[in-house]
Design a protein around this motif. Structure first.
Motif, mmCIF file in Angstrom:
data_model
loop_
_atom_site.group_PDB
_atom_site.id
_atom_site.type_symbol
_atom_site.label_atom_id
_atom_site.label_comp_id
_atom_site.label_asym_id
_atom_site.label_seq_id
_atom_site.Cartn_x
_atom_site.Cartn_y
_atom_site.Cartn_z
ATOM 1 N N ILE A 210 -1.188 7.183 3.817
ATOM 2 C CA ILE A 210 -0.535 8.413 3.383
ATOM 3 C C ILE A 210 -0.940 9.541 4.331
ATOM 4 N N ALA B 107 3.550 7.717 -3.065
ATOM 5 C CA ALA B 107 2.563 8.558 -2.384
ATOM 6 C C ALA B 107 2.530 9.954 -2.998
ATOM 7 N N ARG C 60 -9.014 7.323 0.614
ATOM 8 C CA ARG C 60 -8.658 6.220 -0.276
ATOM 9 C C ARG C 60 -7.281 5.650 0.046
ATOM 10 N N TYR C 61 -6.462 6.426 0.759
ATOM 11 C CA TYR C 61 -5.089 5.997 1.058
ATOM 12 C C TYR C 61 -4.791 6.256 2.533
ATOM 13 N N LYS D 75 0.842 -1.190 0.000
ATOM 14 C CA LYS D 75 0.000 0.000 0.000
ATOM 15 C C LYS D 75 0.879 1.243 0.000
ATOM 16 N N PRO D 76 0.527 2.258 -0.791
ATOM 17 C CA PRO D 76 1.307 3.499 -0.765
ATOM 18 C C PRO D 76 1.246 4.131 0.617
#
Length: 302
Positions: A123, A286, A119-120, A91-92
């Motif tokens: 990050i 990212a 969504r991230y 995953k970023p």
């Protein structure tokens, strides 16, 4: 030199940037006592004092200033490379530090980040409000936001907003007591609400240019000075003088009749907000995702 001096150098650079052990400790996520011990160990290993401590602030000694000047950029690049290792994760992830004005944060960055971040979840984005046109490499920012005309050399610039024009505005109450200016030169006789720039401590110089004409820079005076465009605007609404602010910021108040716009033909069009970062730095996954989320897409263009 002991291998653990990298930790000490990172601590030193952070303290030098923040000018405070309290802020530096918070940024590094350590206690003040642990940070102080790290700095003392570094100074003992080097055999020289790097920081001068007073009850009010912390500043580099002459030797510390030389060390900071020579290693701060390299430390930022090392940090960026470590962050880039997140590309190898499933995953970023990573922390991205961005410096921008409050206007850019409120109108461009935050609305898009509110949709991007869920969504991230790995990050993290840190937004630092700053009108000082900071050196992002020296201050260890990953990116900054400026108008296109203000981008420094050696930077990659990505447009994140539409072209922007400034508006010269004042309240009806102000114009009931004062005539409308006919040219920018007449502003020197008006009360103006000014913006203080932190870089050199000076006031923002108002920039005008009539189509086909030469640029005119005007230094204005008044009773009120702020370090935020939003407060400058409020000062104008309250009748304390004229303000020169982004058109998008003033438009709702012009439409509502709280402000009157003047010298519109003298207000040039700027090339909009751009996100910028050093071109020598390979952006992390990212960072690449954030750039795409912020990239400006005119209506109808996907």
């Amino acid at each position: 030199m002991p291998r653990d001096n990298y930790t000490g150098l990172l601590a030193f650079v952070t303290v030098a940037q923040e000018g405070s052990f309290t802020r530096a400790a918070a940024r590094l996520g350590v206690s003040q006592s642990a940070l102080s011990h790290t700095i003392k160990t570094l100074e003992a290993n080097l055999g020289i004092r790097l920081l001068t401590r007073t009850t009010r602030n912390v500043s580099p000694t002459q030797a510390g200033e030389r060390l900071y000047r020579n290693i701060s950029t390299q430390m930022a690049e090392i940090d960026a490379e470590v962050q880039a290792l997140s590309d190898f994760r499933d995953k970023p992830a990573g922390t991205i530090r961005v410096t921008a004005t409050d206007h850019a944060i409120r109108t461009i960055l935050w609305p898009r980040l509110a949709a991007f971040l869920p969504r991230y979840p790995d990050i993290k984005v840190e937004l630092i409000c700053d009108y000082g046109l900071s050196d992002i490499s020296a201050e260890r920012y990953d990116a900054g936001v400026r108008f296109g005309e203000q981008l420094a050399q050696g930077m990659i610039g990505i447009r994140i907003g539409p072209d922007e024009r400034f508006a010269l505005v004042g309240s009806k109450a102000y114009f009931s007591r004062n005539p409308s200016p006919g040219t920018p030169h007449e502003l020197v006789s008006h009360q103006c609400v000014n913006l203080r720039l932190p870089t050199h401590g000076g006031l923002y110089v108002w920039e005008f240019k009539k189509k086909g004409g030469k640029a005119i820079n005007v230094r204005t005076n008044g009773q009120l000075v702020f370090n935020s465009m939003y407060e400058v605007l409020e000062g104008a609404i309250a009748g304390f003088g004229l303000a020169y602010v982004p058109e998008s910021l003033a438009r709702p108040h012009i439409t509502a009749g709280r402000l009157v716009r003047v010298l519109e033909e003298w207000c040039p069009l700027w090339s909009g907000y751009h996100l910028y970062y050093p071109n020598r730095r390979q952006p992390s996954q990212a960072m690449r995702l954030l750039v795409e989320a912020l990239r400006y897409r005119p209506q109808g263009v996907k």
